[in-house]
Design a protein around this motif. Structure first.
Motif, PDB file in Angstrom:
ATOM      1  N   GLU A 155       0.786  -1.359   0.003  1.00  0.00           N
ATOM      2  CA  GLU A 155       0.124  -0.048  -0.009  1.00  0.00           C
ATOM      3  C   GLU A 155       0.866   1.364   0.027  1.00  0.00           C
ATOM      4  O   GLU A 155       0.333   2.294  -0.655  1.00  0.00           O
ATOM      5  N   LYS A 168       2.473   1.381  -3.572  1.00  0.00           N
ATOM      6  CA  LYS A 168       1.529   1.678  -4.642  1.00  0.00           C
ATOM      7  C   LYS A 168       1.546   3.042  -5.268  1.00  0.00           C
ATOM      8  O   LYS A 168       1.631   3.261  -6.679  1.00  0.00           O
ATOM      9  N   ASP A 184      -3.657  -1.760  -8.909  1.00  0.00           N
ATOM     10  CA  ASP A 184      -4.349  -2.458  -7.728  1.00  0.00           C
ATOM     11  C   ASP A 184      -4.323  -3.812  -7.976  1.00  0.00           C
ATOM     12  O   ASP A 184      -4.395  -4.727  -7.001  1.00  0.00           O
TER      13      ASP A 184
END
Lengths: 500, 500
Positions: A127, A130, A377
């Protein structure tokens, strides 16, 4: 008075000082910079690369190049320097289309993204990485859109950038042929019993491993008067110039083979850089930026030579001397271990043959990311699915999945296929070496590996990037690029080792 | 919109990127660059320092400074930033007088001369180094002639450059007072019997020594999140900024104390740099260039604290853990060994008290070289004569004589007195620490050395170079500079140790 050509080279040399300082900053960030020092380094890099970029895209540069392109000047140059000037023109045109501000932003963002990746990987925190990866992709799209002219940049441009002349059509075909042959080969191999590995997970002193790494580099022909070896999280090679080539390695107490093969690999890169002809300095011909060709050299040493039993025969005395606790390891056992084929999650830990799938997977994911079919994602899921398809395993963490490599964190999209192209080239080079120098097993067993190094120096390295990859294949091997020699090499090798 | 002051700082910050790259190149040359890579590094250094120099002496710089010196702007600044701007003006005026071409030549020559010295020292070849030394002297004369205005540069200018406010008159007086007291003291000491040293020449693993060095640095308060330690021929400290402070050490298998005390010394420099107030960044106040003050910090840790028996009491468990072969060494024996006073040839191997003579000798030779009374040809003879006069010994080689230090090879004339000035300051600081924090023996014995580090941080380090050395002495100690506390410290210490 200096000729027009000399003026051009002198100006490039000036620019080179700033470029080289950027290389040094990058090297330092990987090998020395303390945690809190990173931001300053990134800022320095931004300032210096901006300066170099401004010079590289200046009117002065254009005038200097164009003056040499005038027929009266150009015709005085030999074929090498003519090519060099044409490359300068191409680079100039491409760079000129990149706005300075974008270039600065891009450079600083990528340096920062690599730093974020390092932490995110350590903490298995996809995360956190990303948004940077997302930005890396959009920056890269934008970069190539500028380079190729608005709207024309795409994944093919990136492939061409890392390996001149390559595109998706060519690679798809090569990789599909490989898949067809290698999927059944790997299945056959992994159904066979594996040797016991326990001797190879013994704890070996890290400082002795460093000494061994140094020994191996010298053994294969790396010149320490013109190079250094340091430590970093992920091994890599860089160079200030041909007289200052820098390698890193990493060390694990319970896995000395990792360090040994990493350094043989980096040594192959380093030997290439050290042996580019001196007269190419300060010209683009000294920048060995065809990465498939580069990887063919590292992988030649690491795999074709380094994983041959005969490579090790003359090395064993030094090995036993440094590691007396390994005196019960025979060269046959070592050979078996370094050719263990096993479906694993991590590219850099994988064997020579399953490695192909690690690359094919990354190539296919990159291709689809840039074609808009895979989002950041969804990337971990696609990654896992492909791992399952090719190797029958799924990563449990992103650190050992999608975040394992540094490439994407630094915006190097289009690089991965180079590794496998390198192996494909190696299949062809190996045939030619045997034709010209004789049986490789014999050469290695007699401790004459430097004969092969010299052959590579003369046939490939000295030309720098004068010849494009396909031209190298044609010039050295006298035929078209084909996966067949690599497949033959794999089949013979593993049929013997695993008794298929 | 940015204020005039912010504009100035931003420009300085831009220049800083080039300066910092030069620092990095220098660091790399000492710690990593391969033999054949030096020339390129020197060229890079020349290009980058020229760029920084051009910016520093540009009209833009002048306009930015002058704009902030306008009363309406200047009065808005606090005392610190007012001082910073005045320093910028002073530096600008001085730099502006140096021709760019001279600056480039000077920088590149000095980098090259250091390289030549390294080889010449290794090969004990003073003849090879001599022309460079000669040139270093003439370049330095020329440099200060430019800085101070044609004809005014002299040895006093160099002293002032390394320690603001110092001159030959002041130093002659201080050093003469010291000589008067210390010559008889050393005579008395060396007439006494010496303890056996054999335990301290045992071979200790260099990697363990590195671990111990790291431990000592952390123990005294060096922050590894904002610093690194590497290896070089001669230990030194440099910094990119306060968040990236770099130390080196060197290691000898049979002399672990050398590495231990070298790193405590460099640690003192490093702790100073790491603790300069963050708001001084990008201003001259962050550049701790008063070298006497700097050496007072390194020598405080190395000598006043590090050679106190109580420093070692809390460290011994770690020492025994790393070096089990030293388990028969008592803390008393170690204390005695690190305070062995002996007339030796090499400054950096010498003890705390004879060290003074190594400095006085160099200071007197520099003074006479720049006053034209000692030539480069005669230097080795004068060196030997003075060694004999002060310490009763003569060097057998130039490598352990006139070529032993790096300073002259890099053009650092006027630096040496800083070491001894540092010790003189330390005598005074020690008195004050005991007054304010209590008995130093107790603090050290209780493992609370970081209380002293914190005191130094708050009283000295945080101010960077805001205060000049004499102002620091006045502000911290409330009195004028004097050698008396240092002499008192020496007499008490050695009377006790050698039973005088």
């Amino acid at each position: 008075m200096a000729s027009k050509f000399e003026e051009l080279i002198n100006y490039r040399r000036e620019i080179g000082n700033f470029d080289k300082a950027c290389t040094l900053i990058n090297w330092d960030m990987e090998t020395a910079t303390p945690k809190m020092g990173t931001d300053t380094m990134v800022e320095m890099m931004g300032a210096l690369s901006t300066k170099a970029f401004e010079m590289r895209t200046s009117e002065k540069m254009e005038q200097l190049i164009d003056a040499v392109l005038e027929p009266s000047e150009f015709e005085q140059l030999d074929q090498y320097m003519q090519k060099a000037v044409k490359e300068m023109k191409k680079n100039f045109e491409e760079n000129k289309r990149i706005p300075v501000e974008f270039h600065t932003e891009y450079t600083m963002h990528m340096a920062k993204a690599q730093e974020v990746w390092r932490t995110a990987k350590r903490e298995n925190n996809y995360e956190a990485f990303k948004p940077y990866l997302e930005k890396n992709i959009s920056y890269t799209k934008q970069l190539y859109a500028y380079i190729k002219g608005e709207g024309k940049g795409n994944y093919d441009s990136m492939l061409d950038d890392y390996e001149r002349g390559m595109d998706m059509a060519t690679i798809d075909k090569l990789f599909d042929e490989l898949k067809e042959e290698l999927i059944p080969l790997v299945k056959a191999i992994v159904s066979k019993p594996q040797p016991d590995r326990s001797k190879f997970t013994r704890s070996l002193d890290v400082n002795k491993q460093k000494e061994f790494s140094r020994y191996l580099l010298e053994y294969i022909g790396f010149d320490f008067d013109r190079g250094v070896m340091a430590e970093s999280e992920h091994p890599f090679t860089t160079n200030i110039d041909r007289n200052d080539v820098r390698l890193t390695n990493h060390y694990y107490e319970n896995d000395f083979l990792n360090a040994a093969f990493s350094i043989i690999h980096e040594g192959g890169h380093g030997i290439y850089e050290q042996n580019v002809h001196g007269r190419f300095e300060h010209t683009p011909l000294s920048e060995c930026s065809y990465m498939g060709l580069h990887e063919s050299q590292s992988r030649m040493f690491e795999n074709v030579l380094g994983r041959n039993i005969n490579f090790w025969k003359p090395v064993m005395p030094k090995f036993y001397e440094l590691f007396p606790e390994m005196s019960d390891v025979t060269v046959e056992e070592l050979y078996r271990e370094v050719n263990r084929v096993q479906n694993g999650l991590v590219r850099i830990d994988s064997d020579e043959v399953t490695y192909c799938f690690h690359i094919i997977l990354r190539y296919e994911l990159e291709r689809e990311m840039f074609n808009g079919n895979v989002s950041v994602d969804d990337l971990p899921k696609h990654w896992a699915d492909k791992m399952e398809e090719y190797l029958g395993i799924r990563p449990e963490t992103d650190a050992e999945g999608v975040m394992q490599d540094t490439h994407w964190s630094g915006g190097m999209f289009g690089y991965f296929p180079s590794y496998l192209l390198g192996s494909i080239y190696d299949g062809m080079f190996l045939e030619k070496i045997e034709e010209e120098l004789g049986n490789v097993d014999t050469i290695l067993a007699e401790g004459r590996i430097k004969d092969i190094t010299k052959w590579l120096n003369e046939k490939i390295h000295t030309y720098g990037r004068y010849r494009e990859p396909k031209e190298v294949i044609q010039a050295v091997c006298g035929k078209e690029l084909s996966v067949k020699p690599l497949i033959k090499y794999f089949k013979e090798k593993y049929t013997d080792i695993y008794g298929l």
